[in-house]
Design an enzyme around this catalytic site. Structure first.
Site, PDB file in Angstrom:
ATOM      1  N   THR A  86      11.072   0.220  -8.833  1.00  0.00           N
ATOM      2  CA  THR A  86      10.564  -1.146  -8.835  1.00  0.00           C
ATOM      3  C   THR A  86       9.127  -1.228  -9.317  1.00  0.00           C
ATOM      4  O   THR A  86       8.742  -2.191  -9.978  1.00  0.00           O
ATOM      5  CB  THR A  86      10.673  -1.745  -7.416  1.00  0.00           C
ATOM      6  N   THR A  97      11.767   3.432  -4.199  1.00  0.00           N
ATOM      7  CA  THR A  97      11.519   3.725  -2.789  1.00  0.00           C
ATOM      8  C   THR A  97      12.747   4.240  -2.043  1.00  0.00           C
ATOM      9  O   THR A  97      12.596   4.932  -1.036  1.00  0.00           O
ATOM     10  CB  THR A  97      10.995   2.475  -2.065  1.00  0.00           C
ATOM     11  N   ASP A  98      13.953   3.929  -2.499  1.00  0.00           N
ATOM     12  CA  ASP A  98      15.134   4.244  -1.702  1.00  0.00           C
ATOM     13  C   ASP A  98      15.321   5.736  -1.469  1.00  0.00           C
ATOM     14  O   ASP A  98      15.809   6.153  -0.412  1.00  0.00           O
ATOM     15  CB  ASP A  98      16.395   3.670  -2.363  1.00  0.00           C
ATOM     16  N   LYS A 110      11.795   6.258   5.061  1.00  0.00           N
ATOM     17  CA  LYS A 110      11.873   4.814   4.818  1.00  0.00           C
ATOM     18  C   LYS A 110      12.668   4.193   5.959  1.00  0.00           C
ATOM     19  O   LYS A 110      13.860   4.438   6.108  1.00  0.00           O
ATOM     20  CB  LYS A 110      12.533   4.518   3.476  1.00  0.00           C
TER      21      LYS A 110
END
Length: 413
Positions: free
Chosen positions: A86, A162-163, A239
């Protein structure tokens, strides 16, 4: 009508009002709505009313303004390595959505706040969303980072979705000995959204890459406000939220440090490996044939049989590291066949200890390796590395290599 006009578009009974954006296709219109999101609309059958002309000055795709980066001998050199995600996304003018397609130079153009903070070198290792990350890309990434440091980079910033960022950060923590900071960063919200965190995260990551902490770090928002970024050790971060800007947390401790975005000063909270304390080295081989298995009530034993075909198994057990007692005999058979089995806990904090209850003692007798307080995902990545690089994976899994195992689990509040 022109890009920058305030328009109203009607199509198939739907109404869209906002600023017209440039489109790279003749078949689609792209409008930025008042809420900050973009929408792509088929031109065919659409009626457009220009409500106000030239509301915003918008560069057409391909404009090169602001992309020149000048070298300053007084500044450190930071390598920006893009894998997608992203933070490195832009508008897809076909759909109005965002897609990962920026290279590192585009990031410099998109984040002008980076100018003057360092000299930059950029390279693209991959151009993927992080759910498409693979161990092969980790190898490519480790080799690229090694090459950049070997060529004189004073720090490295890896732009990543980020995942799966925590997995990639763990992988590089084991694959590289580094004399300089390696900082992963990304954004939870894309640049087309008013609440985007991409600028603050990128600027803070560059400041962390200039620091004295020569470890693999993850730099993301420390809270929901735009005031602080946290610096997490790559093997201890997780996360913990799907969409919040402060989704990342260090498990079992506070972050290594925090960056105050007002003055970009770093407050270090815990000890770390200092710059130039470690010689640069790489051990990039991985054995990807490792299964991560989560035990829950009603667990199907056939899953263990499938996992037994792999070269290593990590189990997310309950509590202190337990599974149903009926599974222990099969686990012992797997270990006896030469496949290491590592026990971790699905609890978010705490340490595996299979010496407290009979089930745990039976698992130890079956040959299970205690994963201490390693995060299950980190344990999987470490076992991939240990199988490829260690003559004794069992010993390697029980020894801290990159801060993945703490001396003991204690509350830090």
């Amino acid at each position: 009508m022109n890009a920058g006009d305030h328009v109203r578009i009607d199509r198939d009974g739907q109404h869209y009002e906002g600023v017209l954006l440039p489109s790279t296709t003749a078949e689609h219109l792209v409008v930025k709505l008042a809420g900050g999101y973009n929408v792509g609309i088929d031109r065919e059958g659409a009626t457009v009313e220009v409500l106000e002309s030239n509301v915003h000055e918008i560069e057409e795709p391909g404009d090169e303004g602001g992309s020149t980066v000048e070298f300053d001998e007084e500044l450190p050199t930071i390598s920006l390595i893009s894998t997608g995600g992203t933070i490195a996304s832009t508008v897809d003018y076909r759909t109005g959505a965002v897609t990962a397609q920026f290279d590192a130079e585009d990031v410099l153009r998109a984040v002008p706040d980076l100018a003057g903070r360092a000299n930059y070198r950029g390279r693209v290792v991959a151009n993927i969303l992080s759910e498409n990350m693979t161990p092969d890309v980790w190898i490519d990434l480790a080799e690229a980072v090694h090459e950049e440091i070997e060529a004189g980079a004073d720090g490295v910033v890896v732009m990543h979705g980020t995942d799966t960022m925590q997995f990639s950060a763990s992988a590089l923590s084991f694959m590289l000995d580094t004399p300089v900071p390696i900082v992963f960063t990304g954004s939870q919200r894309s640049a087309d959204r008013p609440s985007s965190d991409n600028v603050m995260n990128a600027v803070s990551a560059v400041e962390a890459a200039k620091s004295d902490c020569a470890e693999v770090l993850v730099c993301m928002h420390a809270d929901e406000s735009d005031d602080r970024c946290a610096l997490h050790r790559g093997t201890r971060v997780r996360k913990n939220h799907t969409s919040r800007r402060d989704a990342f947390e260090t498990v079992g401790a506070e972050p290594l440090g925090e960056i105050d975005y007002d003055d970009l000063e770093i407050e270090w909270r815990r000890d770390y490996v200092e710059r130039d304390e470690t010689d640069l080295d790489i051990a990039a081989d991985l054995n990807a044939e490792v299964a991560l298995v989560k035990f829950t009530p009603g667990f199907d034993p056939a899953i263990l049989d499938l996992a037994a075909e792999k070269d290593g198994i990590v189990i997310e057990g309950t509590g202190l590291g337990h599974v149903h007692s009926d599974l222990i005999e099969r686990i012992g058979e797997i270990v006896d066949a030469g496949t290491p089995v590592v026990m971790t806990s699905q609890c978010l904090d705490g340490r595996v200890c299979d010496r407290v209850y009979d089930t745990g003692r039976d698992l130890l007798d079956a040959g299970v390796i205690e994963g201490e307080d390693m995060l299950p995902g980190t344990a999987k990545v470490k076992l991939m590395w240990a199988l490829a690089n260690s003559d004794d994976p069992e010993t390697a899994m029980q020894r801290p290599l990159a801060g993945e195992i703490t001396e003991r689990s204690v509350p830090w509040e």
